[in-house]
Design a protein around this motif. Structure first.
Motif, short mmCIF file in Angstrom:
data_model
loop_
_atom_site.label_atom_id
_atom_site.label_comp_id
_atom_site.label_asym_id
_atom_site.label_seq_id
_atom_site.Cartn_x
_atom_site.Cartn_y
_atom_site.Cartn_z
N ARG A 1 0.83 -1.21 0.00
CA ARG A 1 0.00 0.00 0.00
C ARG A 1 0.86 1.25 0.00
NH1 ARG A 1 -3.28 2.71 4.91
NH2 ARG A 1 -4.24 4.41 3.74
N VAL A 2 1.85 1.30 0.89
CA VAL A 2 2.67 2.50 1.01
C VAL A 2 3.57 2.69 -0.21
CG1 VAL A 2 4.53 3.57 2.35
CG2 VAL A 2 2.58 2.52 3.52
N LEU A 3 4.18 1.64 -0.68
CA LEU A 3 5.05 1.75 -1.86
C LEU A 3 4.25 2.04 -3.12
CD1 LEU A 3 8.24 1.34 -1.97
CD2 LEU A 3 7.12 0.64 0.15
N ASP A 4 3.03 1.48 -3.22
CA ASP A 4 2.20 1.74 -4.40
C ASP A 4 1.87 3.22 -4.53
OD1 ASP A 4 2.20 -0.87 -5.20
OD2 ASP A 4 0.12 -1.29 -4.65
N VAL A 5 1.50 3.85 -3.43
CA VAL A 5 1.12 5.27 -3.50
C VAL A 5 2.36 6.15 -3.58
CG1 VAL A 5 -0.02 7.16 -2.29
CG2 VAL A 5 -1.05 4.88 -2.30
N ASN A 6 3.30 5.95 -2.66
CA ASN A 6 4.41 6.89 -2.53
C ASN A 6 5.46 6.75 -3.62
OD1 ASN A 6 2.99 7.37 -0.22
ND2 ASN A 6 4.62 6.88 1.19
N ALA A 7 5.82 5.53 -3.96
CA ALA A 7 6.88 5.31 -4.95
C ALA A 7 6.31 5.12 -6.35
CB ALA A 7 7.73 4.11 -4.54
N SER B 1 9.93 4.01 0.88
CA SER B 1 9.19 4.64 -0.22
C SER B 1 9.71 6.03 -0.52
CB SER B 1 7.70 4.68 0.11
OG SER B 1 7.40 5.66 1.10
N LYS B 2 10.10 6.77 0.52
CA LYS B 2 10.59 8.12 0.32
C LYS B 2 12.03 8.13 -0.20
CE LYS B 2 6.87 10.35 1.32
NZ LYS B 2 6.14 11.13 0.28
N ALA B 3 12.81 7.11 0.16
CA ALA B 3 14.13 6.95 -0.45
C ALA B 3 13.98 6.69 -1.95
CB ALA B 3 14.89 5.81 0.21
N ALA B 4 12.95 5.93 -2.31
CA ALA B 4 12.67 5.70 -3.72
C ALA B 4 12.32 7.00 -4.44
CB ALA B 4 11.54 4.68 -3.87
N VAL B 5 11.57 7.87 -3.76
CA VAL B 5 11.23 9.16 -4.35
C VAL B 5 12.49 9.95 -4.66
CG1 VAL B 5 10.17 11.41 -3.89
CG2 VAL B 5 8.93 9.31 -3.34
N MET C 1 7.54 15.29 -3.24
CA MET C 1 7.57 15.35 -1.79
C MET C 1 8.25 14.09 -1.26
SD MET C 1 6.89 17.78 0.21
CE MET C 1 6.21 18.65 -1.21
N ALA C 2 9.44 14.28 -0.72
CA ALA C 2 10.17 13.18 -0.08
C ALA C 2 9.91 13.26 1.42
CB ALA C 2 11.66 13.26 -0.42
N ASN D 1 13.13 18.33 -8.79
CA ASN D 1 13.71 18.48 -7.46
C ASN D 1 12.78 17.88 -6.41
OD1 ASN D 1 16.25 20.20 -7.81
ND2 ASN D 1 14.72 21.40 -8.93
N ALA D 2 13.26 17.83 -5.18
CA ALA D 2 12.48 17.29 -4.08
C ALA D 2 12.50 18.23 -2.89
CB ALA D 2 13.02 15.93 -3.65
N VAL D 3 11.47 18.13 -2.08
CA VAL D 3 11.41 18.76 -0.77
C VAL D 3 11.24 17.63 0.25
CG1 VAL D 3 10.11 20.27 0.77
CG2 VAL D 3 10.41 20.90 -1.64
N ALA D 4 12.03 17.67 1.30
CA ALA D 4 11.96 16.63 2.33
C ALA D 4 11.53 17.25 3.65
CB ALA D 4 13.31 15.93 2.48
N PRO D 5 10.25 17.18 3.97
CA PRO D 5 9.78 17.72 5.25
C PRO D 5 10.26 16.89 6.44
CG PRO D 5 7.98 17.47 3.67
CD PRO D 5 9.14 16.70 3.14
N GLY D 6 10.39 17.58 7.56
CA GLY D 6 10.63 16.90 8.83
C GLY D 6 9.33 16.76 9.58
N VAL D 7 9.32 17.18 10.82
CA VAL D 7 8.12 17.08 11.65
C VAL D 7 7.22 18.26 11.32
CG1 VAL D 7 7.25 16.88 14.00
CG2 VAL D 7 9.53 16.05 13.46
#
Length: 264
Positions: free
Chosen positions: A112-118, A163-167, A145-146, A186-192
Protein backbone atom coordinates in the motif's frame (compact mmCIF):
# COMPACT_ATOMS: atom_id res chain seq x y z
CA UNK A 1 3.91 37.75 1.79
CA UNK A 2 4.19 36.37 -1.73
CA UNK A 3 5.43 37.97 -4.92
CA UNK A 4 3.24 36.41 -7.65
CA UNK A 5 6.35 34.72 -9.04
CA UNK A 6 4.23 31.94 -10.52
CA UNK A 7 1.89 34.30 -12.35
CA UNK A 8 0.17 32.60 -15.32
CA UNK A 9 1.72 29.21 -14.51
CA UNK A 10 -0.54 26.14 -14.46
CA UNK A 11 0.20 23.62 -11.71
CA UNK A 12 -0.97 20.14 -10.76
CA UNK A 13 -0.73 19.14 -7.10
CA UNK A 14 -1.42 15.49 -6.32
CA UNK A 15 -2.77 14.88 -2.84
CA UNK A 16 -3.58 18.57 -2.65
CA UNK A 17 -6.83 18.42 -0.69
CA UNK A 18 -5.44 18.53 2.84
CA UNK A 19 -2.34 18.76 5.01
CA UNK A 20 0.91 19.68 3.32
CA UNK A 21 -0.75 19.39 -0.08
CA UNK A 22 -3.38 21.95 0.83
CA UNK A 23 -0.66 24.29 2.06
CA UNK A 24 1.13 23.93 -1.26
CA UNK A 25 -2.05 24.60 -3.24
CA UNK A 26 -2.74 27.75 -1.26
CA UNK A 27 0.82 29.01 -1.72
CA UNK A 28 0.92 28.34 -5.46
CA UNK A 29 -2.39 30.13 -5.92
CA UNK A 30 -1.16 33.06 -3.85
CA UNK A 31 1.92 33.19 -6.07
CA UNK A 32 -0.28 33.50 -9.15
CA UNK A 33 -0.62 29.94 -10.43
CA UNK A 34 -3.76 28.24 -11.62
CA UNK A 35 -3.95 24.89 -9.85
CA UNK A 36 -5.55 21.51 -10.49
CA UNK A 37 -6.05 19.77 -7.14
CA UNK A 38 -5.68 16.08 -8.01
CA UNK A 39 -6.77 13.94 -5.09
CA UNK A 40 -8.46 10.63 -4.36
CA UNK A 41 -10.69 12.57 -1.93
CA UNK A 42 -12.56 14.48 -4.61
CA UNK A 43 -15.10 16.14 -2.30
CA UNK A 44 -12.32 17.73 -0.22
CA UNK A 45 -10.49 18.82 -3.36
CA UNK A 46 -13.64 20.33 -4.85
CA UNK A 47 -14.45 22.19 -1.64
CA UNK A 48 -10.96 23.69 -1.57
CA UNK A 49 -11.19 24.68 -5.24
CA UNK A 50 -14.57 26.32 -4.64
CA UNK A 51 -13.17 28.28 -1.70
CA UNK A 52 -10.17 29.49 -3.70
CA UNK A 53 -12.28 30.44 -6.71
CA UNK A 54 -14.67 32.39 -4.50
CA UNK A 55 -11.65 34.39 -3.31
CA UNK A 56 -10.69 35.26 -6.90
CA UNK A 57 -8.16 32.50 -7.61
CA UNK A 58 -8.28 29.91 -10.38
CA UNK A 59 -8.46 26.31 -9.20
CA UNK A 60 -10.13 23.06 -10.20
CA UNK A 61 -10.47 19.59 -8.72
CA UNK A 62 -10.05 16.13 -10.17
CA UNK A 63 -10.35 12.67 -8.66
CA UNK A 64 -7.00 10.97 -9.18
CA UNK A 65 -5.58 7.75 -7.75
CA UNK A 66 -1.82 8.05 -8.24
CA UNK A 67 -1.33 4.31 -7.75
CA UNK A 68 -3.46 3.73 -10.87
CA UNK A 69 -1.56 4.62 -14.05
CA UNK A 70 -4.73 5.05 -16.09
CA UNK A 71 -6.04 7.55 -13.53
CA UNK A 72 -2.80 9.54 -13.58
CA UNK A 73 -2.77 9.57 -17.37
CA UNK A 74 -6.10 11.41 -17.36
CA UNK A 75 -4.53 14.45 -15.69
CA UNK A 76 -3.41 16.27 -18.88
CA UNK A 77 -6.93 16.22 -20.33
CA UNK A 78 -8.36 17.32 -16.97
CA UNK A 79 -5.96 20.28 -16.96
CA UNK A 80 -6.94 21.20 -20.53
CA UNK A 81 -10.62 21.01 -19.63
CA UNK A 82 -10.12 23.25 -16.59
CA UNK A 83 -7.68 25.83 -17.94
CA UNK A 84 -7.48 25.41 -21.72
CA UNK A 85 -3.73 24.87 -21.74
CA UNK A 86 -1.13 22.30 -20.64
CA UNK A 87 0.41 22.44 -17.18
CA UNK A 88 3.87 23.87 -16.43
CA UNK A 89 4.40 22.49 -12.96
CA UNK A 90 3.76 19.17 -11.24
CA UNK A 91 3.97 18.67 -7.48
CA UNK A 92 4.02 14.96 -6.60
CA UNK A 93 2.65 15.22 -3.09
CA UNK A 94 0.19 12.34 -2.73
CA UNK A 95 1.32 9.90 -0.08
CA UNK A 96 0.31 7.59 2.75
CA UNK A 97 1.98 6.39 5.92
CA UNK A 98 1.27 3.55 8.29
CA UNK A 99 3.01 2.61 11.53
CA UNK A 100 4.30 -0.79 12.63
CA UNK A 101 7.37 -2.39 14.17
CA UNK A 102 9.90 -3.08 11.42
CA UNK A 103 9.82 -6.82 12.05
CA UNK A 104 6.01 -6.88 11.82
CA UNK A 105 5.36 -4.85 8.64
CA UNK A 106 3.03 -6.91 6.50
CA UNK A 107 3.15 -7.43 2.77
CA UNK A 108 -0.14 -5.56 2.52
CA UNK A 109 1.24 -2.52 4.37
CA UNK A 110 4.39 -2.56 2.26
CA UNK A 111 2.44 -2.74 -0.97
CA UNK A 112 0.00 0.00 0.00
CA UNK A 113 2.67 2.50 1.01
CA UNK A 114 5.05 1.75 -1.86
CA UNK A 115 2.20 1.74 -4.40
CA UNK A 116 1.12 5.27 -3.50
CA UNK A 117 4.41 6.89 -2.53
CA UNK A 118 6.88 5.31 -4.95
CA UNK A 119 4.85 3.91 -7.83
CA UNK A 120 2.52 6.91 -7.73
CA UNK A 121 5.49 9.27 -8.03
CA UNK A 122 6.87 7.23 -10.94
CA UNK A 123 3.54 7.31 -12.80
CA UNK A 124 3.15 11.04 -12.14
CA UNK A 125 6.64 11.88 -13.39
CA UNK A 126 6.16 9.71 -16.48
CA UNK A 127 2.90 11.49 -17.22
CA UNK A 128 4.56 14.88 -16.81
CA UNK A 129 7.45 13.87 -19.07
CA UNK A 130 4.91 13.34 -21.86
CA UNK A 131 2.51 16.20 -21.16
CA UNK A 132 4.22 19.12 -19.40
CA UNK A 133 4.58 22.39 -21.28
CA UNK A 134 8.23 22.59 -22.31
CA UNK A 135 8.15 26.17 -23.57
CA UNK A 136 11.25 27.68 -21.85
CA UNK A 137 9.21 30.72 -20.80
CA UNK A 138 6.98 28.41 -18.74
CA UNK A 139 9.94 27.22 -16.61
CA UNK A 140 8.71 23.60 -16.57
CA UNK A 141 9.37 21.89 -13.26
CA UNK A 142 8.53 18.85 -11.17
CA UNK A 143 8.74 18.93 -7.37
CA UNK A 144 8.36 15.65 -5.48
CA UNK A 145 7.57 15.35 -1.79
CA UNK A 146 10.17 13.18 -0.08
CA UNK A 147 10.81 13.09 3.67
CA UNK A 148 13.78 13.33 5.98
CA UNK A 149 12.90 9.71 6.78
CA UNK A 150 14.40 8.86 3.37
CA UNK A 151 17.75 9.71 5.02
CA UNK A 152 17.06 8.10 8.40
CA UNK A 153 16.16 4.73 9.83
CA UNK A 154 13.07 4.08 11.92
CA UNK A 155 11.85 1.01 13.79
CA UNK A 156 8.23 2.13 13.33
CA UNK A 157 7.81 2.85 9.60
CA UNK A 158 10.60 1.27 7.52
CA UNK A 159 8.25 0.85 4.57
CA UNK A 160 7.50 4.59 4.56
CA UNK A 161 11.22 5.43 4.78
CA UNK A 162 11.92 3.06 1.89
CA UNK A 163 9.19 4.64 -0.22
CA UNK A 164 10.59 8.12 0.32
CA UNK A 165 14.13 6.95 -0.45
CA UNK A 166 12.67 5.70 -3.72
CA UNK A 167 11.23 9.16 -4.35
CA UNK A 168 14.68 10.72 -3.98
CA UNK A 169 16.13 8.17 -6.38
CA UNK A 170 13.38 8.89 -8.91
CA UNK A 171 14.08 12.62 -8.62
CA UNK A 172 17.72 12.08 -9.56
CA UNK A 173 16.88 9.74 -12.44
CA UNK A 174 14.22 12.02 -13.91
CA UNK A 175 16.38 15.13 -13.38
CA UNK A 176 19.03 13.57 -15.63
CA UNK A 177 16.47 12.23 -18.09
CA UNK A 178 14.51 15.47 -18.52
CA UNK A 179 17.30 18.05 -18.25
CA UNK A 180 17.94 18.10 -22.03
CA UNK A 181 14.33 19.25 -22.46
CA UNK A 182 14.71 22.02 -19.90
CA UNK A 183 12.51 20.31 -17.27
CA UNK A 184 13.87 20.62 -13.75
CA UNK A 185 13.12 17.92 -11.16
CA UNK A 186 13.71 18.48 -7.46
CA UNK A 187 12.48 17.29 -4.08
CA UNK A 188 11.41 18.76 -0.77
CA UNK A 189 11.96 16.63 2.33
CA UNK A 190 9.78 17.72 5.25
CA UNK A 191 10.63 16.90 8.83
CA UNK A 192 8.12 17.08 11.65
CA UNK A 193 5.21 19.06 10.20
CA UNK A 194 2.10 20.04 12.14
CA UNK A 195 -0.69 18.35 10.18
CA UNK A 196 -3.54 16.01 11.17
CA UNK A 197 -1.27 13.08 10.29
CA UNK A 198 0.86 13.85 13.34
CA UNK A 199 -2.09 13.22 15.66
CA UNK A 200 -2.30 9.75 14.12
CA UNK A 201 1.48 9.31 14.24
CA UNK A 202 1.62 10.24 17.91
CA UNK A 203 -1.14 7.82 18.79
CA UNK A 204 0.36 4.92 16.83
CA UNK A 205 4.02 5.47 17.76
CA UNK A 206 3.24 6.08 21.42
CA UNK A 207 1.32 2.80 21.48
CA UNK A 208 4.16 0.93 19.74
CA UNK A 209 6.61 2.36 22.27
CA UNK A 210 4.30 1.59 25.18
CA UNK A 211 4.29 5.20 26.41
CA UNK A 212 1.51 7.68 27.17
CA UNK A 213 -0.24 9.45 24.27
CA UNK A 214 1.55 12.67 23.49
CA UNK A 215 4.96 11.31 24.47
CA UNK A 216 6.04 10.50 20.91
CA UNK A 217 5.13 13.98 19.73
CA UNK A 218 6.90 15.70 22.62
CA UNK A 219 10.11 13.71 22.27
CA UNK A 220 10.17 14.21 18.51
CA UNK A 221 9.80 17.99 18.78
CA UNK A 222 12.47 18.09 21.50
CA UNK A 223 14.95 16.57 19.03
CA UNK A 224 14.47 19.35 16.46
CA UNK A 225 17.26 21.97 16.71
CA UNK A 226 14.87 24.86 16.03
CA UNK A 227 12.64 23.55 18.80
CA UNK A 228 9.30 23.49 17.01
CA UNK A 229 7.21 21.62 14.47
CA UNK A 230 7.16 22.95 10.95
CA UNK A 231 4.00 24.06 9.19
CA UNK A 232 2.54 23.25 5.78
CA UNK A 233 3.38 26.85 4.88
CA UNK A 234 7.07 26.16 5.56
CA UNK A 235 7.02 23.27 3.10
CA UNK A 236 4.96 25.23 0.58
CA UNK A 237 7.46 28.09 0.54
CA UNK A 238 10.31 25.80 -0.51
CA UNK A 239 8.07 24.10 -3.06
CA UNK A 240 7.16 27.45 -4.62
CA UNK A 241 10.83 28.43 -4.76
CA UNK A 242 11.81 25.23 -6.58
CA UNK A 243 8.91 25.73 -8.99
CA UNK A 244 9.95 29.28 -9.85
CA UNK A 245 12.51 30.84 -12.13
CA UNK A 246 14.50 31.70 -9.00
CA UNK A 247 15.57 28.04 -9.04
CA UNK A 248 16.26 27.90 -12.78
CA UNK A 249 19.74 26.39 -12.30
CA UNK A 250 18.73 23.83 -9.67
CA UNK A 251 17.82 20.26 -10.61
CA UNK A 252 18.23 16.86 -8.99
CA UNK A 253 18.39 18.44 -5.54
CA UNK A 254 16.50 18.06 -2.27
CA UNK A 255 15.69 20.81 0.22
CA UNK A 256 15.26 19.56 3.78
CA UNK A 257 12.52 21.54 5.54
CA UNK A 258 13.18 20.09 8.95
CA UNK A 259 14.27 22.76 11.42
CA UNK A 260 17.78 21.33 11.36
CA UNK A 261 16.67 17.76 12.02
CA UNK A 262 18.72 16.63 9.02
CA UNK A 263 21.78 18.58 7.93
CA UNK A 264 23.73 17.55 4.85
Amino acid sequence: MTDRRLQDRIAVVTGGAQGIGEGIVRRLVADGARVLIADLQYDRAAALADELNAAGASAAAARVDVADKSSVDEIPSQVEDAFGAPFDLLVCNAGVQTFQHAVDVSAEEWDRVLDVNARGTLFSMQMAARAINTDPTSFPAIVAMASIQARLGSPYYPHYSASKAAVLSLVRSFAVTLAPRGIRVNAVAPGVIDTPLWAVADEKISALKGVAPGSARESRIAAVPLGRMGTPEDVAASTSFLASSDASYITGECIHVSGGDVML
